[in-house]
Design an enzyme around this catalytic site. Structure first.
Site, PDB file in Angstrom:
ATOM      1  CG  HIS A 116       7.723  -0.197 -14.709  1.00 52.75           C
ATOM      2  ND1 HIS A 116       8.565  -1.047 -14.114  1.00 52.75           N
ATOM      3  CD2 HIS A 116       6.921  -1.397 -14.747  1.00 52.75           C
ATOM      4  CE1 HIS A 116       8.400  -2.653 -13.709  1.00 52.75           C
ATOM      5  NE2 HIS A 116       7.755  -2.702 -14.202  1.00 52.75           N
ATOM      6  CE  LYS A 175       4.329 -12.432  -8.963  1.00 59.23           C
ATOM      7  NZ  LYS A 175       4.183 -11.386  -9.703  1.00 59.23           N
ATOM      8  NE  ARG A 231       6.371  -6.157 -20.874  1.00 58.24           N
ATOM      9  CZ  ARG A 231       6.575  -6.457 -19.770  1.00 58.24           C
ATOM     10  NH1 ARG A 231       8.285  -6.130 -19.522  1.00 58.24           N
ATOM     11  NH2 ARG A 231       5.317  -7.381 -18.755  1.00 58.24           N
ATOM     12  CB  SER A 273      11.643  -6.018 -13.360  1.00 61.12           C
ATOM     13  OG  SER A 273      10.892  -5.128 -13.028  1.00 61.12           O
TER      14      SER A 273
HETATM   15  P1  ADP Z   1       4.507  -7.900 -12.762  1.00 53.89           P
HETATM   16  O1  ADP Z   1       2.527  -7.473 -12.536  1.00 53.89           O
HETATM   17  O2  ADP Z   1       5.021  -9.005 -14.111  1.00 53.89           O
HETATM   18  O3  ADP Z   1       4.597  -7.796 -11.444  1.00 53.89           O
HETATM   19  P2  ADP Z   1       5.858  -5.563 -13.428  1.00 53.89           P
HETATM   20  O4  ADP Z   1       5.122  -5.076 -12.030  1.00 53.89           O
HETATM   21  O5  ADP Z   1       6.766  -5.364 -13.791  1.00 53.89           O
HETATM   22  O6  ADP Z   1       5.110  -7.031 -14.262  1.00 53.89           O
HETATM   23  O7  ADP Z   1       4.571  -4.143 -14.686  1.00 53.89           O
HETATM   24  C1  ADP Z   1       4.023  -3.561 -13.875  1.00 53.89           C
HETATM   25  C2  ADP Z   1       2.655  -2.968 -15.687  1.00 53.89           C
HETATM   26  O8  ADP Z   1       4.199  -3.173 -16.205  1.00 53.89           O
HETATM   27  C3  ADP Z   1       2.577  -4.156 -16.223  1.00 53.89           C
HETATM   28  O9  ADP Z   1       1.620  -4.044 -16.532  1.00 53.89           O
HETATM   29  C4  ADP Z   1       3.544  -4.628 -16.998  1.00 53.89           C
HETATM   30  O10 ADP Z   1       2.261  -4.669 -18.060  1.00 53.89           O
HETATM   31  C5  ADP Z   1       3.595  -2.777 -17.577  1.00 53.89           C
HETATM   32  N1  ADP Z   1       5.339  -2.805 -17.782  1.00 53.89           N
HETATM   33  C6  ADP Z   1       6.574  -3.915 -17.483  1.00 53.89           C
HETATM   34  N2  ADP Z   1       7.421  -3.325 -18.082  1.00 53.89           N
HETATM   35  C7  ADP Z   1       7.001  -2.471 -19.541  1.00 53.89           C
HETATM   36  C8  ADP Z   1       7.260  -2.028 -20.340  1.00 53.89           C
HETATM   37  N3  ADP Z   1       8.451  -2.230 -20.924  1.00 53.89           N
HETATM   38  N4  ADP Z   1       7.260  -0.922 -21.425  1.00 53.89           N
HETATM   39  C9  ADP Z   1       5.608  -1.205 -20.806  1.00 53.89           C
HETATM   40  N5  ADP Z   1       4.874  -1.291 -19.786  1.00 53.89           N
HETATM   41  C10 ADP Z   1       5.633  -2.590 -19.179  1.00 53.89           C
END
Ligand code: ADP
Length: 162
Positions: free
Chosen positions: A17, A41, A90, A128
């Site tokens: 992130h 959630k 990713r 996460s």
């Molecule tokens: P979600 O939308 O499933 O709750 P997150 O909050 O973990 O996902 O992620 C927010 C954004 O960050 C999403 O666009 C997700 O694809 C991106 N993201 C998560 N992990 C990574 C990573 N390792 N590298 C690049 N982008 C990521």
């Protein structure tokens, strides 16, 4: 002023992130990191804890702001005056959901663009969910999250080897 919103659960924030946040902040005048408070959630960290961790990690950037939001991302983006919603990609497995997300956003808010930044290869394995699983079993998460987040995980899971 070019403004972008980067929405997500950030439960918790990790280096994947942070990399997307840093790169997006250099492309826009202002970046709002938007922490989703989805009542359906069950996150490990409360919305307040997730915001606090992000604020701590991002405190040195003067064009990055961290906010809570509930409801549709595009509505939040419009309220912020943002023209762009940022997401990270990713692997191919992210694509299907993100494709639907982007097309839905376009239907709801035709003037808002959803823009994707590709993960950096060294962070492509981080999620996460993975971070929480490793921490739960006492594994070392120092290559995945900043120290402040590792400490919070340690407090949550109350083990000694993170
Ligand atoms: P979600 O939308 O499933 O709750 P997150 O909050 O973990 O996902 O992620 C927010 C954004 O960050 C999403 O666009 C997700 O694809 C991106 N993201 C998560 N992990 C990574 C990573 N390792 N590298 C690049 N982008 C990521």
């Amino acid at each position: 002023m070019r403004i972008a919103v980067y929405p997500g659960s950030f439960d918790p924030v990790h280096y994947g992130h942070i990399d997307i946040i840093e790169r997006a902040s250099s492309l826009f005048d202002k970046l709002v990191v938007a922490v989703a408070t989805n009542p359906n959630k069950k996150p490990l960290f409360t919305a307040e804890e997730r915001v606090e961790m992000l604020q701590e990690v991002l405190k040195d950037y003067d064009n990055i702001y961290v906010e809570f939001f509930e409801g549709l991302t595009v509505n939040f983006a419009m309220k912020q005056g943002a023209q762009v919603v940022i997401r990270g990609l990713r692997a191919i497995t992210d694509f299907e959901n993100e494709f639907v997300f982007a097309l839905t956003n376009k239907k709801l808010a035709p003037t808002t663009e959803t823009v994707y930044l590709m993960t950096r290869s060294e962070y492509s394995f981080i999620s996460s969910t993975g971070v929480k699983e490793v921490a739960y079993y006492g594994g070392n998460v120092s290559d995945m999250v900043p120290a402040v987040v590792a400490e919070k995980l340690f407090e949550k899971f109350n083990n000694s080897s993170i």
